[in-house]
Design a protein around this motif. Structure first.
Motif, PDB file in Angstrom:
ATOM      1  N   GLY A 227       1.008  19.186  -8.975  1.00 18.17           N
ATOM      2  CA  GLY A 227       1.985  20.097  -9.552  1.00 18.17           C
ATOM      3  C   GLY A 227       3.368  20.002  -8.929  1.00 18.17           C
ATOM      4  N   LEU A 228       3.452  19.957  -7.604  1.00 21.23           N
ATOM      5  CA  LEU A 228       4.756  19.871  -6.954  1.00 21.23           C
ATOM      6  C   LEU A 228       5.473  18.572  -7.305  1.00 21.23           C
ATOM      7  CD1 LEU A 228       3.903  21.257  -3.407  1.00 21.23           C
ATOM      8  CD2 LEU A 228       5.201  22.404  -5.208  1.00 21.23           C
ATOM      9  N   LEU A 229       4.729  17.489  -7.343  1.00 12.89           N
ATOM     10  CA  LEU A 229       5.334  16.202  -7.708  1.00 12.89           C
ATOM     11  C   LEU A 229       5.801  16.201  -9.160  1.00 12.89           C
ATOM     12  CD1 LEU A 229       2.819  13.880  -5.873  1.00 12.89           C
ATOM     13  CD2 LEU A 229       5.218  14.213  -5.292  1.00 12.89           C
ATOM     14  N   GLN A 230       5.028  16.825 -10.029  1.00 16.47           N
ATOM     15  CA  GLN A 230       5.426  16.909 -11.434  1.00 16.47           C
ATOM     16  C   GLN A 230       6.713  17.722 -11.588  1.00 16.47           C
ATOM     17  OE1 GLN A 230       1.755  18.517 -12.908  1.00 16.47           O
ATOM     18  NE2 GLN A 230       0.923  16.504 -13.430  1.00 16.47           N
TER      19      GLN A 230
ATOM     20  N   ALA B 274     -13.362  14.469  -9.035  1.00 17.27           N
ATOM     21  CA  ALA B 274     -12.073  14.175  -8.407  1.00 17.27           C
ATOM     22  C   ALA B 274     -11.026  15.227  -8.770  1.00 17.27           C
ATOM     23  CB  ALA B 274     -11.594  12.788  -8.808  1.00 17.27           C
ATOM     24  N   ALA B 275     -11.035  15.685 -10.006  1.00 17.58           N
ATOM     25  CA  ALA B 275     -10.032  16.651 -10.471  1.00 17.58           C
ATOM     26  C   ALA B 275     -10.058  17.945  -9.667  1.00 17.58           C
ATOM     27  CB  ALA B 275     -10.247  16.951 -11.954  1.00 17.58           C
ATOM     28  N   ASP B 276     -11.192  18.259  -9.060  1.00 17.39           N
ATOM     29  CA  ASP B 276     -11.300  19.479  -8.247  1.00 17.39           C
ATOM     30  C   ASP B 276     -10.492  19.381  -6.954  1.00 17.39           C
ATOM     31  OD1 ASP B 276     -12.999  20.518 -10.163  1.00 17.39           O
ATOM     32  OD2 ASP B 276     -14.822  19.960  -9.082  1.00 17.39           O
ATOM     33  N   PHE B 277     -10.066  18.191  -6.590  1.00 18.18           N
ATOM     34  CA  PHE B 277      -9.366  17.970  -5.328  1.00 18.18           C
ATOM     35  C   PHE B 277      -7.891  17.611  -5.509  1.00 18.18           C
ATOM     36  CE2 PHE B 277     -13.823  16.963  -4.707  1.00 18.18           C
ATOM     37  CZ  PHE B 277     -14.124  17.680  -3.567  1.00 18.18           C
ATOM     38  N   ILE B 278      -7.445  17.513  -6.736  1.00 16.67           N
ATOM     39  CA  ILE B 278      -6.098  17.011  -7.009  1.00 16.67           C
ATOM     40  C   ILE B 278      -5.201  18.106  -7.572  1.00 16.67           C
ATOM     41  CG2 ILE B 278      -4.752  15.378  -8.387  1.00 16.67           C
ATOM     42  CD1 ILE B 278      -7.238  13.572  -8.416  1.00 16.67           C
TER      43      ILE B 278
ATOM     44  N   TYR C 145       0.781  -1.232   0.000  1.00 19.53           N
ATOM     45  CA  TYR C 145       0.000   0.000   0.000  1.00 19.53           C
ATOM     46  C   TYR C 145       0.812   1.281   0.000  1.00 19.53           C
ATOM     47  CZ  TYR C 145      -3.993  -2.991   0.947  1.00 19.53           C
ATOM     48  OH  TYR C 145      -4.955  -3.947   0.863  1.00 19.53           O
ATOM     49  N   SER C 146       2.107   1.208  -0.134  1.00 15.72           N
ATOM     50  CA  SER C 146       2.893   2.437  -0.114  1.00 15.72           C
ATOM     51  C   SER C 146       2.876   3.148  -1.464  1.00 15.72           C
ATOM     52  CB  SER C 146       4.326   2.173   0.338  1.00 15.72           C
ATOM     53  OG  SER C 146       4.995   1.342  -0.578  1.00 15.72           O
ATOM     54  N   GLY C 147       2.309   2.521  -2.460  1.00 16.12           N
ATOM     55  CA  GLY C 147       2.101   3.196  -3.730  1.00 16.12           C
ATOM     56  C   GLY C 147       3.282   3.147  -4.670  1.00 16.12           C
ATOM     57  N   ASP C 148       3.191   3.991  -5.659  1.00 15.13           N
ATOM     58  CA  ASP C 148       4.215   4.065  -6.688  1.00 15.13           C
ATOM     59  C   ASP C 148       5.426   4.841  -6.190  1.00 15.13           C
ATOM     60  OD1 ASP C 148       2.508   2.744  -8.482  1.00 15.13           O
ATOM     61  OD2 ASP C 148       1.524   4.628  -9.008  1.00 15.13           O
ATOM     62  N   ARG C 149       6.504   4.759  -6.938  1.00 12.54           N
ATOM     63  CA  ARG C 149       7.734   5.465  -6.586  1.00 12.54           C
ATOM     64  C   ARG C 149       7.479   6.968  -6.474  1.00 12.54           C
ATOM     65  NH1 ARG C 149      11.847   7.819  -9.528  1.00 12.54           N
ATOM     66  NH2 ARG C 149      10.842   7.260 -11.461  1.00 12.54           N
ATOM     67  N   ILE C 150       6.645   7.503  -7.356  1.00 10.47           N
ATOM     68  CA  ILE C 150       6.239   8.908  -7.280  1.00 10.47           C
ATOM     69  C   ILE C 150       4.796   8.906  -6.776  1.00 10.47           C
ATOM     70  CG2 ILE C 150       5.901  11.057  -8.524  1.00 10.47           C
ATOM     71  CD1 ILE C 150       7.988  10.026 -10.562  1.00 10.47           C
ATOM     72  N   PRO C 151       4.572   9.470  -5.592  1.00 10.37           N
ATOM     73  CA  PRO C 151       3.245   9.328  -4.946  1.00 10.37           C
ATOM     74  C   PRO C 151       2.174  10.276  -5.476  1.00 10.37           C
ATOM     75  CG  PRO C 151       4.721  10.553  -3.506  1.00 10.37           C
ATOM     76  CD  PRO C 151       5.536  10.122  -4.705  1.00 10.37           C
ATOM     77  N   TYR C 152       1.916  10.192  -6.779  1.00 16.50           N
ATOM     78  CA  TYR C 152       0.848  11.006  -7.362  1.00 16.50           C
ATOM     79  C   TYR C 152      -0.503  10.610  -6.778  1.00 16.50           C
ATOM     80  CZ  TYR C 152       3.879  12.823 -11.047  1.00 16.50           C
ATOM     81  OH  TYR C 152       4.873  13.462 -11.730  1.00 16.50           O
TER      82      TYR C 152
END
Length: 98
Positions: A82-85, A75-79, A45-52
């Protein structure tokens, strides 16, 4: 974000350390149980290498939330990833865990 990503990487990569931390906060001392907790939270459950943040995850939360507002929300209204990108574009994640 950098600290969060580094913490996730350490959780995945350093099983012994992860089990000590899990033991501290869960008060579990049984090594078999701690190994299972590490497998569940450190691997599965720790997710992908980049935690998008994924839209399908937010959609699931909205579906389970009672009320008209949740049903009509997008969903897009809550996401905002940008910082991860920015970190990904800069190559920061490539050096993580080396």
């Amino acid at each position: 974000m950098r600290g969060f990503a580094q913490g996730l990487q350490r959780l995945r990569a350093d099983k012994e350390f992860s089990m000590k931390v899990l033991s501290k906060y869960t008060k579990v001392t049984d090594t078999e149980t701690l190994a299972q907790l590490h497998q569940t939270f450190g691997v599965r459950y720790s997710g992908d290498r980049i935690p998008y943040v994924r839209a399908e995850s937010i959609d699931e939360i909205l579906r389970r939330t009672p009320g008209k507002e949740a049903r009509e929300a997008k969903a897009a209204d809550f996401i905002d990833n940008g910082l991860l990108q920015e970190l990904e574009k800069s190559g920061w994640f490539k050096g993580l865990g080396r």
